[in-house]
Design a protein around this motif. Sequence first.
Motif, short mmCIF file in Angstrom:
data_model
loop_
_atom_site.label_atom_id
_atom_site.label_comp_id
_atom_site.label_asym_id
_atom_site.label_seq_id
_atom_site.Cartn_x
_atom_site.Cartn_y
_atom_site.Cartn_z
N VAL A 19 -27.35 -40.22 -2.23
CA VAL A 19 -28.26 -40.23 -0.92
C VAL A 19 -27.87 -41.35 0.15
O VAL A 19 -27.87 -41.22 1.39
N TYR A 20 -27.67 -42.41 -0.65
CA TYR A 20 -27.08 -43.44 0.26
C TYR A 20 -25.84 -43.40 1.07
O TYR A 20 -25.50 -43.52 2.21
N LEU A 21 -24.71 -42.76 0.20
CA LEU A 21 -23.61 -42.29 0.94
C LEU A 21 -23.79 -41.22 1.98
O LEU A 21 -23.05 -40.98 2.99
N LEU A 22 -24.84 -40.32 1.86
CA LEU A 22 -25.16 -39.37 2.80
C LEU A 22 -26.48 -39.64 3.79
O LEU A 22 -26.99 -38.74 4.33
N ARG A 23 -26.62 -40.80 3.85
CA ARG A 23 -27.64 -41.44 4.55
C ARG A 23 -27.72 -41.15 6.11
O ARG A 23 -28.80 -41.04 6.70
N ARG A 24 -26.69 -40.99 6.50
CA ARG A 24 -26.34 -40.89 8.06
C ARG A 24 -26.34 -39.42 8.57
O ARG A 24 -26.15 -38.86 9.53
N VAL A 25 -26.62 -38.55 7.50
CA VAL A 25 -26.44 -36.99 7.86
C VAL A 25 -27.73 -36.31 7.03
O VAL A 25 -28.29 -36.97 6.11
N GLY A 26 -28.06 -35.26 7.57
CA GLY A 26 -29.00 -34.43 6.82
C GLY A 26 -29.15 -34.14 5.43
O GLY A 26 -30.00 -33.84 4.90
N GLY A 27 -27.85 -33.98 4.78
CA GLY A 27 -27.84 -33.84 3.33
C GLY A 27 -28.49 -34.76 2.41
O GLY A 27 -28.91 -34.36 1.44
N GLY A 28 -28.29 -36.00 2.89
CA GLY A 28 -29.10 -36.97 2.05
C GLY A 28 -30.48 -37.08 1.97
O GLY A 28 -31.08 -37.03 1.08
N ALA A 29 -31.14 -36.43 3.19
CA ALA A 29 -32.64 -36.41 3.25
C ALA A 29 -33.07 -35.05 2.28
O ALA A 29 -34.00 -35.02 1.58
N ILE A 30 -32.22 -33.84 2.45
CA ILE A 30 -32.41 -32.83 1.57
C ILE A 30 -32.15 -33.10 0.11
O ILE A 30 -33.22 -32.81 -0.73
N ILE A 31 -31.35 -33.81 -0.43
CA ILE A 31 -30.97 -34.21 -1.64
C ILE A 31 -32.16 -34.90 -1.82
O ILE A 31 -32.95 -34.94 -3.36
N ALA A 32 -32.77 -36.12 -1.41
CA ALA A 32 -33.97 -36.85 -1.78
C ALA A 32 -35.03 -36.13 -1.90
O ALA A 32 -35.82 -36.36 -2.82
N ALA A 33 -35.25 -35.12 -0.85
CA ALA A 33 -36.36 -34.53 -0.86
C ALA A 33 -36.51 -33.62 -2.34
O ALA A 33 -37.51 -33.42 -2.98
N LEU A 34 -35.40 -32.91 -2.67
CA LEU A 34 -35.39 -31.98 -3.75
C LEU A 34 -35.39 -32.74 -5.10
O LEU A 34 -36.13 -32.32 -5.97
N ILE A 35 -34.80 -33.72 -5.20
CA ILE A 35 -34.87 -34.55 -6.20
C ILE A 35 -36.48 -35.12 -6.66
O ILE A 35 -36.74 -34.99 -7.80
N THR A 36 -37.28 -35.62 -5.58
CA THR A 36 -38.45 -35.72 -6.05
C THR A 36 -39.43 -34.74 -5.94
O THR A 36 -40.23 -34.97 -6.84
N LEU A 37 -39.11 -33.64 -5.63
CA LEU A 37 -39.84 -32.37 -5.99
C LEU A 37 -39.51 -32.02 -7.24
O LEU A 37 -40.60 -31.53 -8.22
#
Length: 354
Positions: A19-37
């Motif tokens: 998520v940190y590596l993808l923090r500047r793009v939308g992919g990081g947000a999607i991964i973070a949301a999916l992981i927390t769900l």
Amino acid sequence: MIPPALWLIALPIGAAPLVYLLRRVGGGAIIAALITLLLAWLALELPTGVALNLLGRPIELNLLSQVTLFLIFAATASLFIILTLLSLVSEKRLAHFAKTTGQEGRVFYPAALIILALFVAASLSQHLGITAIFIELAAILMVFVIQTQRLESTRAALRFLILISLATPLFLLAAWRIDFYQLSGGIVSPENINQTALLIGLGFAVWLAVIPFQGWLTSTAIESSPPTAAFVLITFPLVSFSTLINLFVDLPWLADSSYLIDGIILAGVFTAFIGGLLAGVQRGFSELMGYTTLYNMGCILTLVGLGGPAAVLTILVSLVVRSLVLILLAASTSSLYLRVASDGFAQVRGMAQQ
């Protein structure tokens, strides 16, 4: 083989670097949301009980911790989604989702995942000292969440770090005394009970923003962005209340203190009274969120002191409602910032007619 409960720690820590590596793009947000769900689902599905014994200390997922972790994961996932959608709307990049997200998200997503892992470790630990250390580590990372990339003021982050750090030595001393009592055969004198209760009471007074230690809560609500402020105001008190209730369950002799229970009730009533009084004179939604949260925490703390068969259920329902309200406040206040530069009542007057 990793015990099932430890996946609640391993998954967010493992996902945080990506998520940190993808923090500047939308992919990081999607991964973070999916992981927390996924973590929210796992928290409900995993069996309760002792996961393992580590250095003689039990690592246990009990029912209260299970519900607490589910609420934390579900609330964090909601805030991730809200922040992502707001970033998309504000930057008008709905057609190009792989573009840069908001400044808050760049720090918030990876840091929040590690904070969640630390909160899980604190909830699974049955030792007050270890729990306090994990929460202190989470508080250090929360400074970055509160501050994000703002440079104009560091008051909220510093207040949070200083006040929470003041509570850690109190809990470590209390844990040392508890271990001493248990090693001595469980014989506890009234004087020792009162001394331990004093340390525990002062520590939780800081964690739960009891007046006059409310500075970290109100300043976070006022100065941090609404989604990150809601994250702090939801997750930290949830873990704190869960730890306090588990402490009374594991150490029933604490209730024999001559002043601890009365002190909790008085502190809760006083905090609720002052919080409600100050909430009525605020001039903006962020300030209002801070002081209404303070009022609510005072009410819940009073319920903890009153106890009774239905106290835990009432507290859990209150925490659920409180989390939902803070999420909605974060979403609505963030939406205001898309139209105006401030969430003050004077600035938003007449917006509905436009």
